[in-house]
Design a protein around this motif. Structure first.
Motif, PDB file in Angstrom:
ATOM      1  N   GLU A 122      -6.388 -17.878  10.033  1.00 42.03           N
ATOM      2  CA  GLU A 122      -5.721 -19.146  10.281  1.00 42.03           C
ATOM      3  C   GLU A 122      -4.249 -19.023   9.888  1.00 42.03           C
ATOM      4  N   TYR A 123      -3.492 -18.336  10.720  1.00 45.72           N
ATOM      5  CA  TYR A 123      -2.098 -18.025  10.409  1.00 45.72           C
ATOM      6  C   TYR A 123      -1.247 -19.274  10.196  1.00 45.72           C
ATOM      7  N   ASN A 124      -1.609 -20.364  10.838  1.00 47.76           N
ATOM      8  CA  ASN A 124      -0.827 -21.592  10.687  1.00 47.76           C
ATOM      9  C   ASN A 124      -0.924 -22.163   9.270  1.00 47.76           C
ATOM     10  N   ARG A 125      -1.955 -21.803   8.528  1.00 54.29           N
ATOM     11  CA  ARG A 125      -2.107 -22.287   7.150  1.00 54.29           C
ATOM     12  C   ARG A 125      -1.299 -21.452   6.153  1.00 54.29           C
ATOM     13  N   TRP A 126      -0.841 -20.315   6.567  1.00 56.38           N
ATOM     14  CA  TRP A 126      -0.120 -19.429   5.652  1.00 56.38           C
ATOM     15  C   TRP A 126       1.167 -20.062   5.134  1.00 56.38           C
ATOM     16  N   SER A 127       1.722 -20.994   5.878  1.00 57.21           N
ATOM     17  CA  SER A 127       2.964 -21.645   5.452  1.00 57.21           C
ATOM     18  C   SER A 127       2.746 -22.608   4.288  1.00 57.21           C
ATOM     19  N   GLU A 128       1.496 -22.845   3.904  1.00 57.89           N
ATOM     20  CA  GLU A 128       1.236 -23.682   2.732  1.00 57.89           C
ATOM     21  C   GLU A 128       1.844 -23.065   1.479  1.00 57.89           C
ATOM     22  N   CYS A 129       1.906 -21.757   1.422  1.00 60.03           N
ATOM     23  CA  CYS A 129       2.510 -21.060   0.286  1.00 60.03           C
ATOM     24  C   CYS A 129       4.017 -20.994   0.499  1.00 60.03           C
ATOM     25  N   GLN A 130       4.750 -21.710  -0.344  1.00 60.49           N
ATOM     26  CA  GLN A 130       6.207 -21.756  -0.224  1.00 60.49           C
ATOM     27  C   GLN A 130       6.888 -20.665  -1.044  1.00 60.49           C
ATOM     28  N   GLU A 131       6.375 -20.381  -2.206  1.00 59.86           N
ATOM     29  CA  GLU A 131       6.931 -19.343  -3.077  1.00 59.86           C
ATOM     30  C   GLU A 131       5.793 -18.485  -3.584  1.00 59.86           C
ATOM     31  N   PRO A 132       6.021 -17.241  -3.773  1.00 63.71           N
ATOM     32  CA  PRO A 132       7.076 -16.366  -3.276  1.00 63.71           C
ATOM     33  C   PRO A 132       7.048 -16.280  -1.754  1.00 63.71           C
ATOM     34  N   HIS A 133       8.186 -15.982  -1.213  1.00 65.87           N
ATOM     35  CA  HIS A 133       8.339 -15.897   0.243  1.00 65.87           C
ATOM     36  C   HIS A 133       7.444 -14.784   0.783  1.00 65.87           C
ATOM     37  N   ASN A 134       6.699 -15.052   1.836  1.00 67.05           N
ATOM     38  CA  ASN A 134       5.782 -14.101   2.490  1.00 67.05           C
ATOM     39  C   ASN A 134       4.678 -13.584   1.577  1.00 67.05           C
ATOM     40  N   ILE A 135       4.248 -14.384   0.621  1.00 65.25           N
ATOM     41  CA  ILE A 135       3.226 -13.934  -0.326  1.00 65.25           C
ATOM     42  C   ILE A 135       1.877 -13.714   0.353  1.00 65.25           C
ATOM     43  N   VAL A 136       1.553 -14.482   1.352  1.00 66.09           N
ATOM     44  CA  VAL A 136       0.266 -14.312   2.027  1.00 66.09           C
ATOM     45  C   VAL A 136       0.228 -12.970   2.743  1.00 66.09           C
ATOM     46  N   GLN A 137       1.289 -12.633   3.458  1.00 68.03           N
ATOM     47  CA  GLN A 137       1.354 -11.344   4.140  1.00 68.03           C
ATOM     48  C   GLN A 137       1.298 -10.194   3.136  1.00 68.03           C
ATOM     49  N   TRP A 138       2.015 -10.340   2.035  1.00 67.09           N
ATOM     50  CA  TRP A 138       2.014  -9.307   0.997  1.00 67.09           C
ATOM     51  C   TRP A 138       0.617  -9.154   0.414  1.00 67.09           C
ATOM     52  N   ASN A 139      -0.018 -10.274   0.119  1.00 62.25           N
ATOM     53  CA  ASN A 139      -1.363 -10.268  -0.461  1.00 62.25           C
ATOM     54  C   ASN A 139      -2.369  -9.591   0.481  1.00 62.25           C
ATOM     55  N   VAL A 140      -2.333  -9.971   1.743  1.00 64.18           N
ATOM     56  CA  VAL A 140      -3.264  -9.405   2.725  1.00 64.18           C
ATOM     57  C   VAL A 140      -3.021  -7.909   2.892  1.00 64.18           C
ATOM     58  N   THR A 141      -1.780  -7.505   2.987  1.00 66.63           N
ATOM     59  CA  THR A 141      -1.451  -6.087   3.174  1.00 66.63           C
ATOM     60  C   THR A 141      -1.875  -5.253   1.970  1.00 66.63           C
ATOM     61  N   LEU A 142      -1.466  -5.676   0.782  1.00 68.02           N
ATOM     62  CA  LEU A 142      -1.772  -4.916  -0.439  1.00 68.02           C
ATOM     63  C   LEU A 142      -3.269  -4.757  -0.647  1.00 68.02           C
ATOM     64  N   PHE A 143      -3.991  -5.861  -0.614  1.00 71.90           N
ATOM     65  CA  PHE A 143      -5.408  -5.800  -0.929  1.00 71.90           C
ATOM     66  C   PHE A 143      -6.234  -5.180   0.194  1.00 71.90           C
ATOM     67  N   SER A 144      -5.760  -5.260   1.423  1.00 77.03           N
ATOM     68  CA  SER A 144      -6.450  -4.562   2.515  1.00 77.03           C
ATOM     69  C   SER A 144      -6.308  -3.050   2.358  1.00 77.03           C
ATOM     70  N   ILE A 145      -5.110  -2.606   2.029  1.00 77.59           N
ATOM     71  CA  ILE A 145      -4.899  -1.167   1.812  1.00 77.59           C
ATOM     72  C   ILE A 145      -5.743  -0.675   0.646  1.00 77.59           C
ATOM     73  N   LEU A 146      -5.751  -1.416  -0.452  1.00 74.36           N
ATOM     74  CA  LEU A 146      -6.546  -1.012  -1.615  1.00 74.36           C
ATOM     75  C   LEU A 146      -8.039  -1.038  -1.310  1.00 74.36           C
ATOM     76  N   LEU A 147      -8.478  -1.976  -0.500  1.00 67.54           N
ATOM     77  CA  LEU A 147      -9.884  -2.047  -0.110  1.00 67.54           C
ATOM     78  C   LEU A 147     -10.285  -0.819   0.705  1.00 67.54           C
ATOM     79  N   VAL A 148      -9.460  -0.451   1.667  1.00 68.94           N
ATOM     80  CA  VAL A 148      -9.757   0.716   2.505  1.00 68.94           C
ATOM     81  C   VAL A 148      -9.719   1.999   1.680  1.00 68.94           C
ATOM     82  N   LEU A 149      -8.684   2.166   0.862  1.00 70.54           N
ATOM     83  CA  LEU A 149      -8.588   3.379   0.045  1.00 70.54           C
ATOM     84  C   LEU A 149      -9.731   3.462  -0.970  1.00 70.54           C
ATOM     85  N   GLY A 150     -10.091   2.333  -1.565  1.00 73.79           N
ATOM     86  CA  GLY A 150     -11.229   2.319  -2.479  1.00 73.79           C
ATOM     87  C   GLY A 150     -12.516   2.699  -1.765  1.00 73.79           C
ATOM     88  N   GLY A 151     -12.676   2.245  -0.534  1.00 72.37           N
ATOM     89  CA  GLY A 151     -13.856   2.606   0.253  1.00 72.37           C
ATOM     90  C   GLY A 151     -13.910   4.095   0.555  1.00 72.37           C
TER      91      GLY A 151
END
Length: 182
Positions: A122-151
């Protein structure tokens, strides 16, 4: 004298950490501890197996390699624990979403906790987070990479457990037909 261009952005990057606005899953350090340090231990043991000139195991000089293979099972189990920790924390972090400041609540919260990961699509909900800027994208990227590498780490350590048990019990190096000079 000109002012360095990096000062304002660089000092702002640490603001959230110094103000204790990091999410609880970031503070777990699962990428460093679980997926990093605890997986380096078996990696060092596995590399050592290749170069190991074991000459003896419980008084049997011809079974050194077999005992080394069995001991690699313990190291691989430590890797399983570390990678499992990385997988679990990454999955929880992706499920709960980032810790951010929202204008709706006017507070630092986890706004996507109730969605159980549904916010990911639900990309339209990502704007609910105002600070830090782009935190949702950062969160998804970081934890997705760690999930794959951990697997991947989990799978490799699991394969080494099977390999170590088979190599140790089947006597990969304990054949009386082969003689190893110690």
């Amino acid at each position: 004298m000109s002012r360095p261009l990096c000062l304002p952005p660089c000092s702002a990057e640490t603001r959230y950490a110094s103000e204790h606005h990091l999410g609880k899953y970031v503070e777990c350090l699962h990428g460093i501890l679980g997926g990093g340090f605890l997986v380096l231990i078996p990696a060092a043991v596995f590399i050592g197996l290749h170069n190991d000139d074991s000459c003896g195991c419980f008084g049997h000089e011809d079974c050194g390699k077999s005992c080394a293979m069995l001991s690699s099972v313990l190291a691989a189990f430590i890797g399983i624990i570390g990678s499992g920790y990385c997988i679990i924390i990454s999955a929880l972090a992706l499920s709960h979403g980032p810790y951010c400041f929202t204008h709706l609540e006017r507070n630092w919260i986890y706004p996507f906790t109730e969605s159980s990961g549904g916010y990911l699509f639900e990309y339209n909900r990502w704007s609910e987070c105002q600070e830090p800027h782009n935190i949702v994208q950062w969160n998804v990227t970081l934890f997705s990479i760690l999930l794959v590498l951990g697997g991947i780490e989990f799978i490799l350590c699991f394969i080494q457990i099977i390999n170590g048990i088979l190599g140790g019990l089947c006597g990969l190096c304990c054949s009386h037909e082969e003689t190893y000079a110690c």
